[in-house]
Scaffold this active site. Structure first.
Site, PDB file in Angstrom:
ATOM      1  N   ARG A 126     -10.752   2.765  11.992  1.00  0.00           N
ATOM      2  CA  ARG A 126     -11.990   2.528  11.258  1.00  0.00           C
ATOM      3  C   ARG A 126     -12.374   1.070  11.393  1.00  0.00           C
ATOM      4  O   ARG A 126     -11.512   0.191  11.397  1.00  0.00           O
ATOM      5  CB  ARG A 126     -11.789   2.874   9.784  1.00  0.00           C
ATOM      6  CG  ARG A 126     -13.045   3.350   9.060  1.00  0.00           C
ATOM      7  CD  ARG A 126     -12.788   3.553   7.588  1.00  0.00           C
ATOM      8  NE  ARG A 126     -12.637   2.270   6.902  1.00  0.00           N
ATOM      9  CZ  ARG A 126     -11.684   2.000   6.010  1.00  0.00           C
ATOM     10  NH1 ARG A 126     -10.772   2.906   5.714  1.00  0.00           N
ATOM     11  NH2 ARG A 126     -11.631   0.818   5.442  1.00  0.00           N
ATOM     12  N   ASP A 184     -14.963  -1.835   9.654  1.00  0.00           N
ATOM     13  CA  ASP A 184     -15.806  -2.160   8.511  1.00  0.00           C
ATOM     14  C   ASP A 184     -16.696  -3.348   8.852  1.00  0.00           C
ATOM     15  O   ASP A 184     -16.247  -4.312   9.489  1.00  0.00           O
ATOM     16  CB  ASP A 184     -14.948  -2.515   7.293  1.00  0.00           C
ATOM     17  CG  ASP A 184     -14.014  -1.386   6.883  1.00  0.00           C
ATOM     18  OD1 ASP A 184     -14.338  -0.221   7.171  1.00  0.00           O
ATOM     19  OD2 ASP A 184     -12.962  -1.668   6.271  1.00  0.00           O
ATOM     20  N   SER A 234      -6.470  -2.515   2.021  1.00  0.00           N
ATOM     21  CA  SER A 234      -6.911  -1.899   0.761  1.00  0.00           C
ATOM     22  C   SER A 234      -7.478  -2.922  -0.226  1.00  0.00           C
ATOM     23  O   SER A 234      -7.424  -2.722  -1.436  1.00  0.00           O
ATOM     24  CB  SER A 234      -5.759  -1.130   0.097  1.00  0.00           C
ATOM     25  OG  SER A 234      -5.413   0.003   0.851  1.00  0.00           O
ATOM     26  N   GLU A 238     -13.363  -6.180   9.487  1.00  0.00           N
ATOM     27  CA  GLU A 238     -11.987  -5.902   9.888  1.00  0.00           C
ATOM     28  C   GLU A 238     -11.896  -4.505  10.474  1.00  0.00           C
ATOM     29  O   GLU A 238     -12.814  -3.697  10.352  1.00  0.00           O
ATOM     30  CB  GLU A 238     -11.030  -6.019   8.702  1.00  0.00           C
ATOM     31  CG  GLU A 238     -11.295  -5.022   7.591  1.00  0.00           C
ATOM     32  CD  GLU A 238     -10.307  -5.188   6.433  1.00  0.00           C
ATOM     33  OE1 GLU A 238      -9.212  -4.611   6.529  1.00  0.00           O
ATOM     34  OE2 GLU A 238     -10.646  -5.868   5.456  1.00  0.00           O
ATOM     35  N   GLY A 294      -6.756   5.258   5.419  1.00  0.00           N
ATOM     36  CA  GLY A 294      -6.352   6.239   4.424  1.00  0.00           C
ATOM     37  C   GLY A 294      -6.819   7.639   4.763  1.00  0.00           C
ATOM     38  O   GLY A 294      -7.841   7.833   5.418  1.00  0.00           O
ATOM     39  N   ASN A 341      -9.135  -1.059  10.756  1.00  0.00           N
ATOM     40  CA  ASN A 341      -7.975  -0.393  10.170  1.00  0.00           C
ATOM     41  C   ASN A 341      -7.435   0.581  11.206  1.00  0.00           C
ATOM     42  O   ASN A 341      -8.147   1.499  11.618  1.00  0.00           O
ATOM     43  CB  ASN A 341      -8.373   0.365   8.903  1.00  0.00           C
ATOM     44  CG  ASN A 341      -8.898  -0.553   7.815  1.00  0.00           C
ATOM     45  OD1 ASN A 341      -8.161  -1.011   6.965  1.00  0.00           O
ATOM     46  ND2 ASN A 341     -10.201  -0.839   7.862  1.00  0.00           N
ATOM     47  N   TYR A 388     -10.125   3.480  -4.607  1.00  0.00           N
ATOM     48  CA  TYR A 388      -9.152   4.515  -4.944  1.00  0.00           C
ATOM     49  C   TYR A 388      -9.220   5.051  -6.375  1.00  0.00           C
ATOM     50  O   TYR A 388      -8.623   6.081  -6.667  1.00  0.00           O
ATOM     51  CB  TYR A 388      -7.729   3.975  -4.704  1.00  0.00           C
ATOM     52  CG  TYR A 388      -7.491   3.549  -3.281  1.00  0.00           C
ATOM     53  CD1 TYR A 388      -7.493   4.480  -2.245  1.00  0.00           C
ATOM     54  CD2 TYR A 388      -7.273   2.222  -2.955  1.00  0.00           C
ATOM     55  CE1 TYR A 388      -7.285   4.098  -0.937  1.00  0.00           C
ATOM     56  CE2 TYR A 388      -7.052   1.832  -1.647  1.00  0.00           C
ATOM     57  CZ  TYR A 388      -7.058   2.763  -0.645  1.00  0.00           C
ATOM     58  OH  TYR A 388      -6.846   2.381   0.646  1.00  0.00           O
ATOM     59  N   GLU A 423       0.815  -1.218   0.000  1.00  0.00           N
ATOM     60  CA  GLU A 423       0.000   0.000   0.000  1.00  0.00           C
ATOM     61  C   GLU A 423       0.852   1.274   0.000  1.00  0.00           C
ATOM     62  O   GLU A 423       0.374   2.342   0.369  1.00  0.00           O
ATOM     63  CB  GLU A 423      -0.932  -0.002   1.211  1.00  0.00           C
ATOM     64  CG  GLU A 423      -1.908  -1.158   1.230  1.00  0.00           C
ATOM     65  CD  GLU A 423      -2.699  -1.229   2.524  1.00  0.00           C
ATOM     66  OE1 GLU A 423      -3.651  -0.448   2.675  1.00  0.00           O
ATOM     67  OE2 GLU A 423      -2.353  -2.055   3.389  1.00  0.00           O
TER      68      GLU A 423
END
Length: 309
Positions: free
Chosen positions: A255, A257, A150, A270, A276, A272, A216, A23
């Site tokens: 974060r 999800d 990602s 998951e 980002g 993070n 992205y 990433e």
């Protein structure tokens, strides 16, 4: 609390960006956005793309703290956090445990299951011998490398031949691969900041799932915030996200999800711990919905390093 802090209280800040993970390019974009926002606020911030000499560079530069913007391995998995601990340099976000567990999708799911939190049934794939157990979960399945972010290396599979092919592709990124029961329903994400769950974002994409391109590159991805849920349901899901975050030992910001099936049952996917911060990123979007602009967001994230002073 953070709104009363001024630039001088942070001292000299190293914004760690880039790195050597898959990433890297996203990390460079995130780091540059953070760096510019800090500098606009008068903070003495400098970019640092770490290599094997990163600790020597930090010592030589006489930095007072680090803003970690390294996505993926080496930056989001506890490695850089542990290195910074050894030299006593304060840093942003989660510590070693929360970072390592958050990066390991398999063991994070084990922790959630042990705590009674909902997550989809899965099988860990170490070799081809594990493929029948994964197939027994029922198709379709989601295949994902255990230690990547990602959506790198991820695929949705509908039969046994596709399962074997997707496992081989994912194994290119990681010796450990997770086969997870596919959940039909909308995907949500919940940003966490200072132990507060921010407004949910519902993700909508014409892709099979929210993959790398949808995250992205695509202009077709839609982000709904408000997410469309009634207030009570959203509050329940925000509390679930915060519980998932803290159960994994994560802290500061990040974060979570998850998906919700047709019956309204949520399934955690998951976390993070260094999400980002690009123009397509979700944490800044949720922060705006909570009345927090980008400059204040990065300042509040930087302030999480003060707890390690």
């Amino acid at each position: 609390m953070t709104t009363t802090l001024d630039a001088q209280q942070f001292g000299k800040v190293a914004v760690l960006l880039g790195g050597r993970a898959a990433e890297r390019e996203i990390s460079l974009k995130s780091g540059q956005a953070v760096l510019a926002a800090l500098q606009r606020q008068g903070i003495d911030a400098h970019p640092l793309d770490p290599d094997d000499t990163v600790l020597a560079q930090l010592r030589r530069g006489s930095y007072d703290r680090a803003f970690i913007m390294l996505h993926g391995r080496g930056g989001e998995d506890g490695q850089i956090q542990g290195a910074l601990e050894t030299i006593g340099l304060p840093y942003t976000g989660s510590g070693v445990l929360g970072s390592a567990l958050g990066m390991d999708k398999y063991r994070c799911k084990l922790a959630w299951t042990g705590a009674g939190l909902p997550t989809a049934a899965s099988v860990l794939l170490r070799s081809a011998a594990d493929l029948p157990a994964a197939a027994a979960l029922g198709f379709p399945l989601m295949i994902k490398p255990v230690h990547e972010g990602s959506s790198i290396g991820m695929a949705r599979v509908a039969d046994a031949p596709a399962l074997a092919q997707a496992w081989q592709a994912a194994a290119h990124y990681d010796a450990l691969v997770l086969a997870e029961r596919w959940i039909d329903g909308p995907e949500y994400t919940c940003a966490i900041l200072d132990s507060e769950a921010l407004p949910l974002i519902r993700l909508e994409t014409p892709h099979l799932f929210y993959d790398f391109a949808a995250k992205y590159q695509a202009d077709s991805t839609r982000y709904h915030c408000p997410c469309g849920l009634d207030a009570a349901t959203e509050q329940h899901l925000r509390e679930l996200a915060l519980a998932a975050f803290t159960t994994a030992g994560a802290s500061g910001w990040g974060r979570v999800d998850f998906m919700v099936d047709a019956a309204g049952q949520p399934y955690l996917l998951e976390i993070n711990t260094v999400p980002g911060m690009t123009d397509h990123s979700l944490v800044p979007m949720a922060a705006r919905a909570a009345g927090i602009d980008f400059e204040m967001l990065v300042l509040r994230i930087l302030a999480t390093s003060l707890r390690r002073g």
